[in-house]
Design a protein around this motif. Sequence first.
Motif, PDB file in Angstrom:
ATOM      1  N   UNK A  52      -4.423  56.195  26.107  1.00 50.62           N
ATOM      2  CA  UNK A  52      -2.887  56.166  26.432  1.00 50.62           C
ATOM      3  C   UNK A  52      -1.895  57.030  25.274  1.00 50.62           C
ATOM      4  N   UNK A  53      -2.591  57.757  24.632  1.00 52.86           N
ATOM      5  CA  UNK A  53      -2.105  59.239  23.873  1.00 52.86           C
ATOM      6  C   UNK A  53      -2.163  60.156  25.051  1.00 52.86           C
ATOM      7  N   UNK A 200       5.994  51.818  18.840  1.00 52.79           N
ATOM      8  CA  UNK A 200       4.907  51.743  18.160  1.00 52.79           C
ATOM      9  C   UNK A 200       4.538  50.671  19.362  1.00 52.79           C
ATOM     10  N   UNK A 201       3.538  50.330  19.279  1.00 54.83           N
ATOM     11  CA  UNK A 201       2.387  50.028  20.915  1.00 54.83           C
ATOM     12  C   UNK A 201       1.951  49.206  19.995  1.00 54.83           C
ATOM     13  N   UNK A 239      -8.856  40.779  29.056  1.00 53.73           N
ATOM     14  CA  UNK A 239      -7.950  41.627  30.214  1.00 53.73           C
ATOM     15  C   UNK A 239      -7.421  42.828  30.584  1.00 53.73           C
ATOM     16  N   UNK A 240      -6.834  43.047  29.543  1.00 52.32           N
ATOM     17  CA  UNK A 240      -6.247  44.019  28.985  1.00 52.32           C
ATOM     18  C   UNK A 240      -6.262  44.694  27.704  1.00 52.32           C
ATOM     19  N   UNK A 241      -6.276  45.956  27.996  1.00 52.93           N
ATOM     20  CA  UNK A 241      -6.732  46.634  26.233  1.00 52.93           C
ATOM     21  C   UNK A 241      -5.018  47.109  25.929  1.00 52.93           C
ATOM     22  N   UNK A 242      -4.679  47.916  26.617  1.00 53.51           N
ATOM     23  CA  UNK A 242      -2.505  47.917  25.832  1.00 53.51           C
ATOM     24  C   UNK A 242      -1.857  46.944  25.956  1.00 53.51           C
ATOM     25  N   UNK A 243      -0.806  47.736  24.915  1.00 57.48           N
ATOM     26  CA  UNK A 243       1.121  46.834  25.121  1.00 57.48           C
ATOM     27  C   UNK A 243       0.460  45.525  24.580  1.00 57.48           C
ATOM     28  N   UNK A 244      -0.571  45.286  23.653  1.00 58.10           N
ATOM     29  CA  UNK A 244      -0.275  44.631  23.121  1.00 58.10           C
ATOM     30  C   UNK A 244       0.194  43.810  21.951  1.00 58.10           C
ATOM     31  N   UNK A 245       1.099  42.372  22.127  1.00 59.80           N
ATOM     32  CA  UNK A 245       2.135  42.410  21.306  1.00 59.80           C
ATOM     33  C   UNK A 245       1.397  42.290  19.574  1.00 59.80           C
ATOM     34  N   UNK A 246       2.304  43.635  18.930  1.00 58.52           N
ATOM     35  CA  UNK A 246       1.841  43.798  17.591  1.00 58.52           C
ATOM     36  C   UNK A 246       1.118  42.339  16.642  1.00 58.52           C
ATOM     37  N   UNK A 247       2.032  41.448  16.769  1.00 56.84           N
ATOM     38  CA  UNK A 247       1.755  40.420  16.446  1.00 56.84           C
ATOM     39  C   UNK A 247      -0.219  40.160  16.104  1.00 56.84           C
ATOM     40  N   UNK A 248      -1.030  40.593  17.393  1.00 59.38           N
ATOM     41  CA  UNK A 248      -2.138  40.416  17.806  1.00 59.38           C
ATOM     42  C   UNK A 248      -3.329  41.441  18.020  1.00 59.38           C
ATOM     43  N   UNK A 249      -2.447  42.608  18.049  1.00 57.27           N
ATOM     44  CA  UNK A 249      -3.245  43.619  18.572  1.00 57.27           C
ATOM     45  C   UNK A 249      -4.014  44.339  17.306  1.00 57.27           C
ATOM     46  N   UNK A 250      -5.330  44.871  17.802  1.00 58.66           N
ATOM     47  CA  UNK A 250      -6.798  45.384  16.973  1.00 58.66           C
ATOM     48  C   UNK A 250      -5.813  46.947  16.025  1.00 58.66           C
ATOM     49  N   UNK A 251      -4.942  47.450  16.987  1.00 62.63           N
ATOM     50  CA  UNK A 251      -4.604  48.794  16.254  1.00 62.63           C
ATOM     51  C   UNK A 251      -3.324  49.209  16.793  1.00 62.63           C
TER      52      UNK A 251
END
Length: 261
Positions: A52-53, A200-201, A239-251
């Motif tokens: 993604x970067x 911010x993603x 199921x996916x690694x990106x576009x995770x809500x910030x309240x649940x993301x790992x990074x």
Amino acid sequence: MTFATPGTCPTETATPPDETGEDYYRLPDHWILHGLQQDQLFAQMHGAYVGRVVELLKGAGVHTALEVGCGDGWNCSRLAEAGIQAVGIDWSRNAIAYASVLVPGARFFCGDIRDPAFAAACPEPFDAGLMIEVIEHIPPRDCVAALSNVARLIKPGGRLVLTTPSTNFPNKNNQHYRHFDETMLRQLIGEASGLAIDSVEGYGEVAAERRYYRWGRWIDTRYWLIKPARRWLQRQCVPHWLDTPLSRCAGLIVALTRRPG
């Protein structure tokens, strides 16, 4: 400062300070991870957010990029594959030695971006800068200065992208000073000179990873591994690694622009 030209091991010209007294890169860890353990959950997540970067840089028309804290060069290899001229810098002699051999199309330096020798070797500003999982390794009192120093090496209107673990992910790493949330990052970046946040993603999902490891211990043990079951479980839990809500993301992945002037 230590220099490494493409395809060679570095030549030492001065000894950089080392707070730990030990070089933590004994092996090219990221290359081992993606070469021998690419079906592991962390390898998949790492590949996703680094990808993604690279996508953000390509979308901004970047041709030259500086990675600060480049480690063993795995991220720079992804930049080179995307047609971006990459320069990496890190304190670790071992990491730079590995990177200079494993990524012959990039240039690497061992030392600090503030060193006059680095400025002499790279006098032109870069289209972009990267700090991939770096800011959490910097003492809090030094983070603003670190961002400002990187920003000064980027062209006005150029891009800076950083990633860092989220506070959703408990900090159990003794090499991390702290993890971040969006508010902390916005405050930090606001104190640094000349940077504006574009996006911010979130990447990864803490709860999903916990579910995977809770169930995965029954199919991936010291005595057996059921690969089809592990792949199925990975698809179900993450199921996916990106576009995770910030309240649940790992990074977090933060894209910034260096303001003109």
